[in-house]
Design a protein around this motif. Sequence first.
Motif, PDB file in Angstrom:
ATOM      1  N   LEU A  60       0.149  13.487  -6.747  1.00 22.04           N
ATOM      2  CA  LEU A  60       0.509  13.590  -8.157  1.00 22.04           C
ATOM      3  C   LEU A  60       1.733  12.731  -8.466  1.00 22.04           C
ATOM      4  O   LEU A  60       1.773  12.040  -9.493  1.00 22.04           O
ATOM      5  CB  LEU A  60       0.789  15.052  -8.525  1.00 22.04           C
ATOM      6  CG  LEU A  60      -0.410  16.006  -8.537  1.00 22.04           C
ATOM      7  CD1 LEU A  60       0.063  17.431  -8.783  1.00 22.04           C
ATOM      8  CD2 LEU A  60      -1.421  15.592  -9.603  1.00 22.04           C
ATOM      9  N   ASP A  61       2.708  12.769  -7.570  1.00 20.11           N
ATOM     10  CA  ASP A  61       3.916  11.959  -7.772  1.00 20.11           C
ATOM     11  C   ASP A  61       3.588  10.463  -7.706  1.00 20.11           C
ATOM     12  O   ASP A  61       4.137   9.666  -8.471  1.00 20.11           O
ATOM     13  CB  ASP A  61       4.967  12.304  -6.720  1.00 20.11           C
ATOM     14  CG  ASP A  61       5.519  13.711  -6.883  1.00 20.11           C
ATOM     15  OD1 ASP A  61       5.429  14.259  -8.002  1.00 20.11           O
ATOM     16  OD2 ASP A  61       6.025  14.260  -5.889  1.00 20.11           O
ATOM     17  N   LEU A  62       2.700  10.085  -6.786  1.00 21.31           N
ATOM     18  CA  LEU A  62       2.325   8.670  -6.679  1.00 21.31           C
ATOM     19  C   LEU A  62       1.603   8.203  -7.933  1.00 21.31           C
ATOM     20  O   LEU A  62       1.858   7.096  -8.438  1.00 21.31           O
ATOM     21  CB  LEU A  62       1.438   8.455  -5.450  1.00 21.31           C
ATOM     22  CG  LEU A  62       2.129   8.503  -4.095  1.00 21.31           C
ATOM     23  CD1 LEU A  62       1.096   8.422  -2.981  1.00 21.31           C
ATOM     24  CD2 LEU A  62       3.139   7.369  -3.963  1.00 21.31           C
ATOM     25  N   CYS A  63       0.711   9.023  -8.439  1.00 23.83           N
ATOM     26  CA  CYS A  63      -0.021   8.664  -9.661  1.00 23.83           C
ATOM     27  C   CYS A  63       0.950   8.517 -10.826  1.00 23.83           C
ATOM     28  O   CYS A  63       0.876   7.558 -11.599  1.00 23.83           O
ATOM     29  CB  CYS A  63      -1.074   9.712  -9.964  1.00 23.83           C
ATOM     30  SG  CYS A  63      -2.144   9.304 -11.368  1.00 23.83           S
ATOM     31  N   ALA A  64       1.881   9.465 -10.942  1.00 24.85           N
ATOM     32  CA  ALA A  64       2.868   9.395 -12.021  1.00 24.85           C
ATOM     33  C   ALA A  64       3.737   8.146 -11.880  1.00 24.85           C
ATOM     34  O   ALA A  64       4.108   7.521 -12.886  1.00 24.85           O
ATOM     35  CB  ALA A  64       3.726  10.653 -12.015  1.00 24.85           C
ATOM     36  N   ALA A  65       4.075   7.762 -10.635  1.00 29.45           N
ATOM     37  CA  ALA A  65       4.885   6.568 -10.415  1.00 29.45           C
ATOM     38  C   ALA A  65       4.135   5.308 -10.846  1.00 29.45           C
ATOM     39  O   ALA A  65       4.725   4.382 -11.418  1.00 29.45           O
ATOM     40  CB  ALA A  65       5.288   6.469  -8.947  1.00 29.45           C
ATOM     41  N   ILE A  66       2.828   5.251 -10.576  1.00 24.90           N
ATOM     42  CA  ILE A  66       2.011   4.112 -11.001  1.00 24.90           C
ATOM     43  C   ILE A  66       2.016   4.001 -12.520  1.00 24.90           C
ATOM     44  O   ILE A  66       2.185   2.918 -13.088  1.00 24.90           O
ATOM     45  CB  ILE A  66       0.579   4.255 -10.459  1.00 24.90           C
ATOM     46  CG1 ILE A  66       0.572   4.072  -8.943  1.00 24.90           C
ATOM     47  CG2 ILE A  66      -0.362   3.250 -11.127  1.00 24.90           C
ATOM     48  CD1 ILE A  66      -0.756   4.429  -8.291  1.00 24.90           C
TER      49      ILE A  66
END
Length: 231
Positions: A60-66
């Motif tokens: 979830l954090d990686l998706c939000a960072a993208i």
Amino acid sequence: MTVLLVEDDVGIGRFVSQGLAARGLSVRWERSGREVTGLVAAGAINLVILDLGLPDADGLDLCAAIRAMEIGVPVLMLTARGSLDDRLDGFAAGADDYLAKPFAFEELAARVDVLLRRDRDRKPDPVRFAALRLDPATQDATWDGQVIDLDPRGFALLLALARAGGEVVQRLTLIENIWGGDTDITDNALDVCASALRRRLGTSAPRLRVLALRGQGFALGLRQAADLPPT
């Protein structure tokens, strides 16, 4: 078309990567989240298949960072977390689709096809270099949020240099990017364009430097704050 598969389970990773490769797709398989944002930012990824439970990061954090980088590449979350709340969390983080494990490969492949078609139609992502932001779709240019007034050729030159991330871009490549491939434009016209861009940046983005490297091409650089004239 290139798919970035982020999955730490070896069995699932091998199953998915081999299946997608058999369908003619190029698959980059990462078993951790360490390289994900860098690979996506490089611009060669058409779809991210992202597991949520990674050993070093939360999907979830990686998706939000993208999404925070304003990168619109489609993201398919592939995870054992299948409740309604989990799916809603995934969509809130910026996912385009959500597939719970276990899954049939045929369903995964169908969702991949839909998302890759969506990727072909999406607008180009903004390009960043330090505090510079360039939007290829609108030709808007800003430095630290302040508008840089550029003509189309100046924007095209700055965009090509920003995409290179500080690396040298050959003169012929720049001429093709600015004036097109079928042109008799000379090096002198490129030098004039670069000089005009420097003047614009000197007012709106004085830290940016358009560097000319003899016999090679141009590159984008940054001045140190101590090198700027007093205001």
